[in-house]
Design a protein around this motif. Sequence first.
Motif, mmCIF file in Angstrom:
data_model
loop_
_atom_site.group_PDB
_atom_site.id
_atom_site.type_symbol
_atom_site.label_atom_id
_atom_site.label_comp_id
_atom_site.label_asym_id
_atom_site.label_seq_id
_atom_site.Cartn_x
_atom_site.Cartn_y
_atom_site.Cartn_z
ATOM 1 N N UNK A 157 0.832 -1.200 0.000
ATOM 2 C CA UNK A 157 0.000 0.000 0.000
ATOM 3 C C UNK A 157 0.870 1.256 0.000
ATOM 4 N N UNK A 158 1.961 1.223 0.790
ATOM 5 C CA UNK A 158 2.831 2.396 0.868
ATOM 6 C C UNK A 158 3.466 2.685 -0.491
ATOM 7 N N UNK A 214 0.955 4.020 -2.768
ATOM 8 C CA UNK A 214 0.644 5.406 -2.448
ATOM 9 C C UNK A 214 1.706 6.357 -3.009
ATOM 10 N N UNK A 215 2.969 5.927 -2.979
ATOM 11 C CA UNK A 215 4.036 6.789 -3.486
ATOM 12 C C UNK A 215 4.092 6.794 -5.018
ATOM 13 N N UNK A 216 3.222 6.003 -5.633
ATOM 14 C CA UNK A 216 3.217 5.954 -7.096
ATOM 15 C C UNK A 216 4.275 5.021 -7.641
ATOM 16 N N UNK A 217 4.881 4.219 -6.753
ATOM 17 C CA UNK A 217 5.958 3.329 -7.184
ATOM 18 C C UNK A 217 5.479 1.886 -7.318
ATOM 19 N N UNK A 222 -3.532 1.143 -1.910
ATOM 20 C CA UNK A 222 -2.646 2.300 -1.770
ATOM 21 C C UNK A 222 -2.734 3.213 -2.990
ATOM 22 N N UNK A 269 -5.831 5.325 -2.848
ATOM 23 C CA UNK A 269 -5.682 6.482 -1.958
ATOM 24 C C UNK A 269 -4.807 7.539 -2.625
ATOM 25 N N UNK A 313 -3.544 12.746 -4.999
ATOM 26 C CA UNK A 313 -2.956 13.515 -6.099
ATOM 27 C C UNK A 313 -4.033 14.254 -6.862
ATOM 28 N N UNK A 325 0.282 6.679 6.037
ATOM 29 C CA UNK A 325 -0.165 7.794 5.196
ATOM 30 C C UNK A 325 -1.677 8.000 5.322
ATOM 31 N N UNK A 340 6.749 8.806 3.819
ATOM 32 C CA UNK A 340 5.297 8.916 3.642
ATOM 33 C C UNK A 340 4.735 10.135 4.370
ATOM 34 N N UNK A 342 12.603 11.048 -1.928
ATOM 35 C CA UNK A 342 11.477 10.704 -2.798
ATOM 36 C C UNK A 342 11.499 11.537 -4.078
ATOM 37 N N UNK A 394 12.521 10.570 -8.368
ATOM 38 C CA UNK A 394 11.748 10.912 -9.547
ATOM 39 C C UNK A 394 12.499 11.812 -10.509
#
Lengths: 290, 336
Positions: free
Chosen positions: A223-224, A227-230, A240, A243, A248, B145, B278, B293, B297
Amino acid sequence: MTASNKIETPFNIIRRRFRKSAPGKMGLVLTILFIALALLAPVLRPYDASLDGNLEQKFQAPSLQHLMGTDDLGRDIAVRVWHGAQISLRVGVISVSIALLVGSFVGFLAGFFGGWFDTIIGWLTDLMLAFPGTLLAIGIVAISPKPSLENTLLAISIVQIPIYIRLARGSVIGLRDLEYVQAANALGANRFRVLFKHLVPNALTPLIVQATLSVATATLETAALGFLGLGAQPPTPEWGTMIADAFRGAYWDSAPWTTIFPGLAILVSVLGYNLLGDGLRDVLDPRAVN
Amino acid sequence: MTAYFLRRLLGLIPVLFGISILVFAFVRAIPGDPARVMLGERATEEAVLKIRADMGLDRPVLEQYFKYIGGIARGDLGTSIFSQIPVTEDMKRRFPATFELSIAAMLFALLVGIPLGILAAVRRNTMVDNVAMAVALIGVSMPVFWLGMIMKYLFSIQTKIFPPSARISDVLSFGFEPITNMYVLDGLLRFNATVVWDGLLHLVMPAIALGTIPMAIIARMTRSSMVEVLSQDYIRTARAKGLVQRTVIWKHALRNAMLPVITVVGLSFGGLLSGAVLTETIFAWSGIGSWIYEGIFQRDYPVVQSGVLLVSLVFVVVNLIVDLSYALFDPRIQYR
């Protein structure tokens, strides 16, 4: 203290002790329920994330028609959360299985044979454990050509490997010099036979408990990363990622249900694994007395 | 003790060496060319090659590594490819931010977790115990998060009790000269109560979000450790002497029960540092986490390299301190 002369098999002992563990039972129920939901999703309600959406119905608050409301594309969140269970379960189980198999195999060998192999493996585990878990997972995902669910799975599994190496190595070292092992050696048993027939079965307990707890960690980490888009990419209904979409897209505060329900799904499933893991530890660890 | 300390310090060298190689290799394995990312899709091939040469990216990898290691030794971590600011400058600004946040989170974790664990152990197998452990279990099962977003929704958007993001209000950040870059501390040092209060308000939600998992872990560890200690003979003796409950718990039991808790505190620090990625994203907290982070990117090699190196260094050092602090809490342990 009944006068029964039935011999208790280990399985019976485990079952009896597990029955007494309230968290264990609760966790088992939650986990079974969760697995059933995940497995039934494609049977009861086949779903193609890329075809979903009805813009006329976007941002609807939870109602009888849409139990968890709808998101920016008018997709039913309940259906997406439901199908997310399948993704979460798959990543959790597969990544932990890989870590468990690879990690404990290496750990058993290192603990049993010692020597230079053990030294090198020890250094490598120290090295990997010198990075905080999630950060290492982020790093591994970052070097893969494209963020995807498969890479998340791999990253999470690599991060967990050193934990199993340590555990397996530790339990084999603890057992290695016991009399029954010496006896097996004295009888001229093959080294690998001693390891896999006599040591490994007795060293499994902590690994099983850890595996259950690892599924919880893996779920949180999936999920983390999502969430970070990774991790999983939209429109995959990974919790994730859902969310992240809301965060975003800056509609999580005006349509909070888009965030609340996927998060609750994470919380409840992880809670189930943790309860089950705690229960198993109570049952399987002979030192644990309640 | 000194010999043990030195031995542990020497033992760090191979680990740190390994970390530096790993980080260096990792960062270079991130797909995408930083020069290309910097110049955009439409830049000519010559321009890209020129930038690559300027950045030293056309040199052999081994040479780049030694240059990088040599730089570290001289305190030069390179220049951010993206912002063209020396990495150490950014680090000086951002590390204190994460440090401040981690300390606040750890304070929250200790101040809530230890009493919760003690309470559960003393009232073992009662409703109090069950509730306390349920809180702890939910705490470890919570996506950080998500917790952050829920708090933000309830306390910034719905009720406006706490500011939603950033480390300090914009109005205050002008004309305030930070010393350590930890705003709360700086406010104290400059006798500026407004800054202290403002900084604290900004700190509350991120610290709780970040501190929840360690809080829960500490509460569980304190309980199980306390339960074990409370069943020992010397505790019964202390009770038999007629000591009041408070003295037995806080003076006799707690000190011995803290040993496993310290280990957990140390281990949680790593979790804090990665949780920071997070939390800092949610609360727009400009610390190391959001730095790494963004660096990933933007293919900003020097930034990611230095950020990850710093985090793992802190992690390794904290674990060393934890090991050494055993001696303070357990007089039976002697290092040789």
